[in-house]
Design an enzyme around this catalytic site. Structure first.
Site, short mmCIF file in Angstrom:
data_model
loop_
_atom_site.label_atom_id
_atom_site.label_comp_id
_atom_site.label_asym_id
_atom_site.label_seq_id
_atom_site.Cartn_x
_atom_site.Cartn_y
_atom_site.Cartn_z
N HIS A 73 -3.87 0.57 0.18
CA HIS A 73 -4.60 1.32 -1.22
C HIS A 73 -5.06 0.32 -1.94
O HIS A 73 -6.39 0.40 -2.54
CB HIS A 73 -3.38 2.04 -1.81
N SER A 132 -6.54 6.43 3.50
CA SER A 132 -6.40 5.99 1.93
C SER A 132 -7.12 4.75 1.77
O SER A 132 -7.45 4.72 0.20
CB SER A 132 -4.91 5.94 1.63
#
Length: 303
Positions: free
Chosen positions: A254, A208
């Site tokens: 993230h 991610s």
């Protein structure tokens, strides 16, 4: 998402311009326009625009790529960011997805011992390995290998679908080498921020960080082309809600990947033509330098 285990209005010019300062179409001097060819960057009016995979191009660049001596790079077809136009614009994306799937298969085949050997962890005793493990123990490779591991079928399915949706168009716009640089720099930045801020004994894994970097660069690219940004912003907002709304998600990876993706993406699509490669790869080097500094500082704190 990075998981914690067990716990487009139409193409536009370089920026806003006053209506009275718009350049004239290079083929029709009496027509003002705010659109430029994505290859040679000459201003073109609606009658001269030829739709391409990314933005619009002028008739000369579309016809034979030779230009007329105005654009040094026009002899070879180039992407918006200066990369070489490839026959398969999604090849790198396919390979990276394949590597993620292969790593997940190994995780399922070998078991926890494989995952524990390569996931991101600061410094902790790992029972399945029977020893103290982590980046602070000199295992810097975990910053990279954790980018290819996933915690479940749902985890990898969500990440790979997002990867395919955003990665292919971005690879076509940047070119393979620049796209690879963006992917790995963003992923490493996400890993480094997770290492720096998360608990030392908290493992994490997932692609991610790199994928959020692709989202950030896509937003920059769409803004550069003056496309409708609402779809990508909406998707990014949904992912951020998941990031901070669900438990067991390494939000640090993230955010680190997203910030790096915006910075590198801006350099990729806004670098001046005369020193394009210097600006693009220089920015990648600067972000990597920040990654190294964060890693060294955190290692010093844990040892």
């Amino acid at each position: 998402m990075d998981k914690v285990p067990g716990s487009p209005q139409g193409p536009g010019d370089h920026g806003p311009q006053d209506a009275q300062s718009l350049p004239a179409c290079y083929r029709h001097p009496d027509r003002e326009t705010g659109v430029r060819c994505t290859r040679c960057e000459r201003p073109i009016c609606p009658d001269c625009m030829v739709s391409a995979s990314v933005g619009f191009q002028c008739p000369e660049c579309v016809r034979d790529g030779s230009g007329t001596g105005h654009a040094p790079d026009a002899a070879r077809p180039r992407t918006l960011a200066g990369g070489t136009v490839a026959a398969d614009p999604r090849l790198v994306t396919k390979i990276l997805i394949g590597l993620n799937l292969a790593a997940f298969l190994l995780q399922q085949t070998v078991g926890d011992r494989f995952t524990s050997s390569f996931e991101l962890i600061g410094r902790a005793y790992v029972p399945v390995l029977g020893s103290v493990e982590g980046i602070a123990e000199g295992q810097w490779y975990r910053l990279l290998t954790a980018m290819f591991l996933h915690g479940s079928i749902v985890h990898i399915a969500f990440n790979m679908l997002s990867f395919w949706w955003v990665g292919g168009p971005l690879e076509a716009a940047l070119g393979r080498v620049r796209y690879l640089a963006l992917y790995f720099v963003s992923g490493l930045a996400g890993s480094a921020l997770s290492y720096a801020l998360a608990a030392a004994n908290q493992p994490s894994l997932g692609a991610s960080g790199a994928i959020f970097g692709l989202f950030g660069a896509t937003a920059v690219l769409m803004r550069r082309l003056n496309y409708d940004m609402r779809p990508v912003l909406a998707l990014l907002a949904i992912n951020l809600v998941f990031t901070f709304g669900w438990s067991n998600i390494a939000w640090q990876a993230h955010i680190g990947g997203l910030v790096a993706g915006v910075v590198v993406g801006y350099a990729m699509v806004h670098a001046p033509r005369e020193r394009r490669s210097l600006v693009q790869y220089g920015t990648c080097a600067l972000v990597l330098a920040v990654v190294v500094v964060m890693t060294l500082v955190r290692t010093g704190q844990l040892t």
